[in-house]
Each structure stands twice: as structure tokens, then as C-alpha cells.
Design a protein around this motif. Structure first.
Motif, PDB file in Angstrom:
ATOM      1  N   ILE A   1     -49.556 -25.891 -24.083  1.00 59.92           N
ATOM      2  CA  ILE A   1     -50.111 -25.443 -22.804  1.00 59.92           C
ATOM      3  C   ILE A   1     -49.000 -25.368 -21.753  1.00 59.92           C
ATOM      4  CG2 ILE A   1     -51.699 -25.993 -20.934  1.00 59.92           C
ATOM      5  CD1 ILE A   1     -53.057 -24.984 -23.459  1.00 59.92           C
ATOM      6  N   GLU A   2     -48.148 -26.361 -21.754  1.00 65.99           N
ATOM      7  CA  GLU A   2     -47.020 -26.352 -20.813  1.00 65.99           C
ATOM      8  C   GLU A   2     -46.122 -25.144 -21.062  1.00 65.99           C
ATOM      9  OE1 GLU A   2     -42.835 -27.363 -19.863  1.00 65.99           O
ATOM     10  OE2 GLU A   2     -43.581 -28.535 -21.544  1.00 65.99           O
TER      11      GLU A   2
ATOM     12  N   ALA B   1     -46.968 -22.320 -22.472  1.00 65.15           N
ATOM     13  CA  ALA B   1     -47.709 -21.109 -22.121  1.00 65.15           C
ATOM     14  C   ALA B   1     -47.577 -20.798 -20.635  1.00 65.15           C
ATOM     15  CB  ALA B   1     -49.183 -21.251 -22.495  1.00 65.15           C
ATOM     16  N   LYS B   2     -47.618 -21.835 -19.800  1.00 65.01           N
ATOM     17  CA  LYS B   2     -47.453 -21.647 -18.357  1.00 65.01           C
ATOM     18  C   LYS B   2     -46.012 -21.336 -17.990  1.00 65.01           C
ATOM     19  CE  LYS B   2     -51.171 -24.918 -17.169  1.00 65.01           C
ATOM     20  NZ  LYS B   2     -51.466 -26.226 -16.532  1.00 65.01           N
ATOM     21  N   TRP B   3     -45.083 -21.912 -18.746  1.00 66.01           N
ATOM     22  CA  TRP B   3     -43.645 -21.775 -18.456  1.00 66.01           C
ATOM     23  C   TRP B   3     -43.134 -20.360 -18.690  1.00 66.01           C
ATOM     24  CZ3 TRP B   3     -39.879 -20.570 -22.164  1.00 66.01           C
ATOM     25  CH2 TRP B   3     -38.543 -20.738 -21.775  1.00 66.01           C
TER      26      TRP B   3
ATOM     27  N   ASP C   1     -42.268 -16.474 -18.909  1.00 68.19           N
ATOM     28  CA  ASP C   1     -42.401 -15.196 -18.198  1.00 68.19           C
ATOM     29  C   ASP C   1     -42.657 -14.059 -19.181  1.00 68.19           C
ATOM     30  OD1 ASP C   1     -41.787 -16.232 -15.573  1.00 68.19           O
ATOM     31  OD2 ASP C   1     -39.699 -16.389 -16.229  1.00 68.19           O
TER      32      ASP C   1
ATOM     33  N   THR D   1     -50.491 -21.076 -28.075  1.00 72.03           N
ATOM     34  CA  THR D   1     -49.601 -20.882 -26.923  1.00 72.03           C
ATOM     35  C   THR D   1     -49.727 -19.463 -26.382  1.00 72.03           C
ATOM     36  OG1 THR D   1     -48.051 -22.468 -27.880  1.00 72.03           O
ATOM     37  CG2 THR D   1     -47.215 -21.046 -26.125  1.00 72.03           C
TER      38      THR D   1
ATOM     39  N   SER E   1     -51.326 -18.004 -22.495  1.00 68.20           N
ATOM     40  CA  SER E   1     -50.288 -17.563 -21.563  1.00 68.20           C
ATOM     41  C   SER E   1     -50.634 -16.235 -20.895  1.00 68.20           C
ATOM     42  CB  SER E   1     -48.945 -17.424 -22.294  1.00 68.20           C
ATOM     43  OG  SER E   1     -47.941 -16.993 -21.396  1.00 68.20           O
ATOM     44  N   SER E   2     -50.275 -16.121 -19.627  1.00 70.73           N
ATOM     45  CA  SER E   2     -50.424 -14.859 -18.892  1.00 70.73           C
ATOM     46  C   SER E   2     -49.107 -14.091 -18.819  1.00 70.73           C
ATOM     47  CB  SER E   2     -50.938 -15.129 -17.477  1.00 70.73           C
ATOM     48  OG  SER E   2     -50.039 -15.978 -16.779  1.00 70.73           O
TER      49      SER E   2
END
Length: 401
Positions: free
Chosen positions: A77-78, A80-82, A84, A111, A115-116
Motif C-alpha cells: 500500500i505504501e 502504491a501511494k509512492w 508516480d 500494489t 495505485s493511481s
């Protein structure tokens, strides 16, 4: 170096195909482009290349287990947010199917779905698998979901024959992705830009020709800068030494060839950029056979003027079309450039001194002055040609807006 990736967080997902070894080069090249890179691997990928390889290259732990954790939060999760940008390279048929159908059953798929980030996928597989109806549907779904799909190359496959399915080289993946990701938000989307590049050749006989020192590097840099902004680019060029994704090349030789190609393409174009170093003169008549040397005699060749491409485009442009010329001079650079801007009815003119040794013809760098009818001159000191090209395209985008 491709500065698009500088300081970006890039997550590379490696799946279990024979081309997994190329992902190591991809990681290294991204790091050379000053990206921050982490790697995730499927279980089957680890059968082809070890996680230790990627840990050493990325200087970071490799994500392989859904239940890996750090002190802050669940690792996938971390990450996925990290991220770009997420690259899935290579992507097996199995991974393509999972991502298209939303099947989440391991660390990397969890993951990706969380992620976006921008997502890039490069399928690599047997040609029969690639062309199976299910695979075609799955790839279509990914494109509809805004994935950027890097199409496989035609090449030698693991099965021992040539066909489509081979993973493109890592540098090609990196450069293509950079252009296409930038083009998504480009200010020149939907605009057609015609650019000329290279030095034209005027035949003296079947062996010899008149030409100049131009390499075409500035024209190719302009083409790359234009596609980065989303433009539809036609490059009328005398050489095809550089390949740029999204650029349609028209290969020519002489000034007359270039003249005909430019007039054909300019009718429905928004912008013309004359970056080629065209021959102003050509022999009145080219010899049908090789000219033989005669001892003690001089050779006289009669020349005649070639069509003036920039002037003709300037005469025929409409109010909605923009014309940009180049002036390669060795003296009185700005004086000659200002005259050319007016005489050719151009909207902008890029002047450069080609008498120097560290810029101009056949160099990676240039120094220019951009002249416009409605603005003060803009001086760009010694810079890489791609940086200058991006500055020029930025001015063009502003004028079109």
C-alpha cells in the motif's frame, strides 16, 4: 538523458517471461535518468532472474511478498501511494489477463490496483498467444482503462523463429513511454506540425552531390519536442538516423523533393518549421555517368537556383497557420536573420552562428536567438538541442493559443 524521469518515483514490476533479464537494464537506465526506482517481482519472475539483482541495482528492498511490511504500514500500500509511474516489463499473457480482469492475488497485482500512478505495460510472449482473441480483448481493456501499452517488436522469439512478441529494448520502452505520457496532457494535441531536417543533396553525377554539414539533429529534436506536447508531427528529412515514436517520416534527397513534400503536407498543417539546411543551388544538368577527371583541365559546373521553400510557404500561409524559419549564418547573424524574417513572411525565425566549433552543425548543442514579429528577441545560450527545441515549441504553443 531523458529528463522526463528526473526525480520521479518509478515502480518496475517484473513478471515471469524469458525477457525478464531486460528489466535489469530498464531499471539501470531509469536510474541513469535520475529516477527513484523500486522493483516488484512475481513468483515466476524469480525463476528467471533473482530479486538480489534488482535490490543491488535499485538500492532498495524488492517487493515479492504480499505480507511484507515496514514499521509505518503495509508495504504494498505504501509503494502504491509512492509511485508516480508503474512499468510492467515484461508482461506475460497471465499478467495481462489478471490486470484486465481485475484479478488480485499477489503482492504486485495488489500494489498496481491500489495505485493511481500512470501505468505502462510492455507485453512479451509467443506470437500465437499475442494474437489470441482473449489476449486482444484483454489488451483492448487495458487501453480503455488508460494503460499505456508498448507494442511488442517483431524479432527472434524463444521458440526459435522471428515473429511479433519480442520485448522492445529498454531504451525504446523508456523513450516511447516518456513521449506518450507527456503527450497525454500536451498543449499541441490535435495540431499538425510539419518540420524539415537535414542537409539536402544535389546530384552532380550518379556518384557525387553538393550538400552541407547539417546532420539534421535540430530538426529531429524539434520533432521530439512537438510529439511530447501531443502534436501530430510530419518530419520531412534527408536522413532517417533517429527514430522518434509518433513521428511520421517523409524521406527526401534534393531541395526539389523536399519542396514538393512540404507543399503537399502544409495545406492542412497548423505549423511549418524549416529547420533543414537546404541547398540554394543545383547543377543545371546532372551528368548521366560519372564525371571523369581529365589531366590538366579544370571543371566548370553551371548552377541554377532551387525553389525557396520557406518563402513559398510564407506566401501561401493562412492567418491560422504559423511559419517558423531557421537562419544558419557565419557573419552578421542577427542582421541577416531580421531581413529573412520579413522577406520570407515568417512568424518566427531562429538564428544561429554556425561558424563556431562547439555548437551548430553536427553538434549536440546550439546557441540561438529567436526572433518574432511581435516580441523582443530571445537569446538562448549554449544548451542541448533538445532543450532549445522545447523552448521553441513552448513559444509556438503560446502563439497558437
Amino acid at each position: 538523458m531523458n529528463d522526463f524521469y528526473k526525480n520521479k518515483n518509478i515502480l518496475v514490476i517484473v513478471t515471469g517471461g524469458i525477457a525478464a533479464y531486460k528489466a535489469a537494464t530498464l531499471v539501470r537506465e531509469l536510474i541513469k535518468n535520475e529516477a527513484r526506482v523500486r522493483v516488484g517481482m512475481t513468483v515466476t519472475a524469480q525463476e528467471f532472474i533473482t530479486s538480489r539483482t534488482f535490490a543491488v541495482l535499485s538500492h532498495h528492498e524488492v517487493l515479492t511478498d504480499l505480507f511484507q511490511a515496514n514499521e509505518a504500514e503495509v508495504m504494498h500500500i505504501e509503494w502504491a501511494k509512492w509511485a508516480d509511474i508503474i512499468f510492467v516489463v515484461p508482461a506475460t499473457a497471465n499478467m495481462v489477463g489478471k490486470l484486465a480482469q481485475g484479478i488480485i492475488d499477489d503482492a504486485v497485482t495488489s500494489t498496481i490496483i491500489a495505485s493511481s500512478a500512470e501505468k505502462v505495460i510492455a507485453p512479451a510472449m509467443n506470437d500465437v498467444m499475442l494474437n489470441a482473441p482473449a489476449m486482444i480483448r484483454n489488451l483492448h481493456t487495458l487501453k480503455s482503462d488508460d494503460w499505456l501499452v508498448i507494442e511488442p517488436d517483431i524479432g527472434f522469439l524463444a521458440e526459435g523463429y522471428d515473429a511479433q512478441g519480442r520485448l522492445p529494448e529498454p531504451l525504446e520502452i523508456i523513450n516511447q513511454a516518456a513521449i506518450r505520457l507527456q503527450a497525454r496532457i500536451g498543449r499541441l494535441a490535435g495540431r499538425k506540425i510539419v518540420i524539415t531536417a537535414g542537409g539536402t543533396r544535389e546530384a552532380l553525377d550518379p556518384v557525387r552531390y553538393l550538400t552541407n554539414r547539417s546532420s539534421g539533429k535540430m530538426g529531429f529534436a524539434l520533432a521530439q519536442a512537438a510529439v511530447e506536447l501531443g502534436a501530430d508531427v510530419v518530419l520531412v528529412t534527408t536522413n532517417s538516423r533517429y527514430k522518434i515514436y509518433g513521428v511520421r517520416e517523409v524521406l527526401v534527397s534534393s531541395t526539389r523533393d523536399m519542396h514538393a513534400a512540404v507543399l503537399h503536407e502544409f495545406d492542412n498543417a497548423d505549423v511549418f518549421i524549416g529547420a533543414a539546411a537546404v541547398s540554394d543551388y543545383r547543377p543545371v544538368e546532372a551528368a548521366k555517368d560519372k564525371i571523369k577527371k581529365k589531366s590538366g583541365e579544370n571543371l566548370t559546373i553551371k548552377l541554377m537556383q532551387n525553389p525557396d521553400i520557406l518563402a513559398e510557404v510564407g506566401r501561401h500561409k493562412t492567418m491560422k497557420q504559423l511559419v517558423v524559419g531557421f537562419a544558419a549564418e557565419t557573419q552578421n547573424v542577427l542582421e541577416y536573420a531580421r531581413k529573412k524574417l520579413i522577406q520570407k513572411n515568417a512568424d518566427m525565425l531562429v538564428a544561429n552562428d554556425v561558424s563556431t566549433t562547439n555548437s551548430g552543425f553536427d553538434s549536440e548543442n546550439n546557441r540561438v536567438t529567436i526572433l518574432s514579429r511581435d516580441e523582443d528577441p530571445e537569446i538562448i545560450s549554449l544548451s542541448p538541442k533538445i532543450a532549445i527545441a522545447r523552448s521553441i515549441m513552448d513559444k509556438i504553443a503560446k502563439k497558437l493559443a
